[in-house]
Scaffold this active site. Structure first.
Site, PDB file in Angstrom:
ATOM      1  CB  SER A 254      30.467  85.662  -8.065  1.00  0.00           C
ATOM      2  OG  SER A 254      29.846  86.171  -6.989  1.00  0.00           O
ATOM      3  CE  LYS A 255      30.947  77.587  -9.337  1.00  0.00           C
ATOM      4  NZ  LYS A 255      31.755  77.374  -9.169  1.00  0.00           N
ATOM      5  NE  ARG A 256      30.048  85.725   0.273  1.00  0.00           N
ATOM      6  CZ  ARG A 256      30.571  86.837   0.597  1.00  0.00           C
ATOM      7  NH1 ARG A 256      32.111  87.559  -0.137  1.00  0.00           N
ATOM      8  NH2 ARG A 256      29.910  87.460   2.085  1.00  0.00           N
TER       9      ARG A 256
END
Ligand code: GLU
Length: 491
Positions: A254-256
């Site tokens: 994910s972006k995280r």
């Protein structure tokens, strides 16, 4: 072995990331292994998503990794152009062929109507799909509406009965009931194709033998084989690669995760890795093993990978991104570089810090610091002091464990006396009398050498002390020890 023609076909919508780079790597290895060609094709037909600079970043990233292509947008080739927006006519022609053969049809439905259909289907808990309104329009009616200037897309007419069997090289036959398939748009109102048509046409026209691509295309894989079959073309070998998972191995990236990686001095983006001190040899080796069934710690150069590569040994099982392994492979490949090569790669790190680097010293420090480098930028921590005029040790660092400032100053003074009385400061000359001093004084070696280390290098951790002093040179070392005495005496 039949020479394979493979391609890397990114959309220039963002940064070149590890997933794309690994796809490119496997396509490259297959082409090189079989004596075929590796092609770069830019899939830029979704113009709203095209990002400025993205194509150049892809090209730069592939070059940095050493994945040189034989044909591509910037170098041309027999099957060009290699940018899809420059091939518009080719797709329009092929869309017409499909309409004429009854495999596709013009669709006049507006976005508003399609939205409404989708919402109604969702209310009924159906999977959203095109409801077929224009599929049943007569040829004449459609021609009339086109002549009247109505805007339209072209949809592929999926079979309604039976099943589609699509063969993936790593997964075997994938069977899908045709009634689950949707009539997808293959040519948009702006006359540009969607991926489904453009990629199939180009893979055929460019004589691609193996389509190596991400597994996100498995969902529309039945559509793709139906398009290829509708044209009556021979299918390429389809190779859908494994997905990448979070470093924890749980769930998709994910972006995280990307933000976490940056905080930890790692990155999913190829353009960042260079600046973070990773070398292409390390990155390539690490990437190669995520999805290729060779031993997990096989250290290989790209040429060795070419020797060992087989498309049959790629694996469809998901691979977790593990940056500790990247560190490991980077450090390993740094150790394999020649002294001259490593020196050339380290030099910019020093000069960027405004250090004046003479090549002689640089070559001499390589054997001293090489084993300590995980990333190239670690050279600053282990080697900056070699190129500084003075070092400015912190006073408290100069005080040896268990001693006070005065005692430490005495040791520094005595060291100065010993070293200044010697003919040279090469380690073979300097180390024995210093060790003798440790013996006689009843101090321990860590205390004496600790003071000497901080005095001459300015830091508590350094490459081997006497070898380092040899490179720093007699005059500078004596000057630095004198300076340390002064600092200690002032305390
Ligand atoms: N343009 C597609 C993408 O970037 C390429 C997929 C393929 O390799 O066919 O995902």
């Amino acid at each position: 072995m039949i020479p394979a023609r493979t391609r890397f076909a990114p959309s220039p919508t963002g940064h070149l990331h590890l997933g794309g780079a690994r796809t490119a790597l496997y396509a490259y290895l297959l082409a090189r292994k079989t004596g075929g060609q590796f092609i770069l094709r830019i899939e830029d037909t979704d113009m709203k998503r095209t990002a400025p600079g993205a194509e150049q970043e892809i090209i730069d990233g592939l070059r940095w990794l050493g994945l040189n292509y034989d044909e591509g947008p910037d170098i041309g080739g027999k099957f060009g152009p290699y940018r899809q927006t420059e091939r518009r006519e080719i797709y329009a022609h092929h869309a017409r062929l499909l309409v004429d053969s009854g495999h596709a049809y013009p669709c006049f439905c507006t976005t508003e109507r399609l939205d409404k259909v989708r919402q109604d289907q969702m209310k009924r808990k159906e999977n959203p799909h095109y409801d077929g309104t224009c599929r049943i329009l007569s040829h004449d009616e459609a021609a009339k509406r086109i002549a009247a200037g109505e805007s339209y897309t072209i949809r592929f007419k999926m079979p309604h009965d039976g099943a589609t069997v699509a063969h993936d090289h790593l997964r075997g036959d994938i069977v899908t009931e045709n009634k689950q398939l949707n009539d997808q748009v293959i040519l948009k109102t702006d006359g540009l194709p969607t991926y489904h048509l453009a990629a199939m046409v180009d893979d055929h026209e460019m004589q691609i033998t193996h389509v190596v691509r991400g597994s996100e295309w498995l969902g529309t894989f039945p559509l793709h084989v139906n398009i290829v079959r509708a044209f009556g073309w021979e299918e390429p070998t389809w190779v859908h690669l494994s997905v990448f998972l979070k470093p924890s191995g749980k769930g998709k990236l994910s972006k995280r995760d990307s933000a976490d990686a940056i905080k930890d001095d790692h990155s999913f983006y190829i353009k960042d890795l260079d600046g973070l001190g990773f070398i292409p040899e390390g990155v390539i080796n690490w990437m190669a093993l995520m999805g290729w069934g060779v031993a997990e710690d096989d250290v290989m150069t790209t040429d060795q990978m070419v020797d060992r590569f087989s498309v049959d040994s790629l694996t469809p099982s998901p691979a977790a991104i593990n940056f500790q392994r990247l560190d490991h492979f980077n450090a390993t490949h740094i150790r394999l570089l020649t002294t001259e090569d490593l020196a050339a790669r380290l030099k910019p790190y020093f000069t960027r810090q405004a250090l004046e680097v003479d090549n002689d010293t640089l070559l001499k420090i390589i054997p001293l610091i090489r084993e300590r480098l995980t990333t190239l930028d670690d050279c600053l921590a282990f080697g900056s002091f070699f190129f500084m005029e003075d070092v400015n040790p912190a006073a408290e660092d100069l005080i040896a464990k268990g001693l006070d400032a005065k005692q430490s100053a005495e040791i520094a003074k005595k060291s100065y006396e010993i070293l200044s009385g010697l003919s040279g400061i090469d380690h073979a000359t300097a180390e024995p009398p210093m060790r003798a001093y440790v013996e006689e004084s009843g101090l321990n070696a860590n205390q004496v050498f600790g003071i000497l280390r901080v005095a001459t290098t300015g830091q508590k951790v350094s490459p081997p002390l006497f070898e380092s002093m040899e490179v720093i040179g007699r005059e500078k070392c004596l000057q630095r020890i004198k300076n340390a005495v002064a600092i200690l005496e002032k305390m």
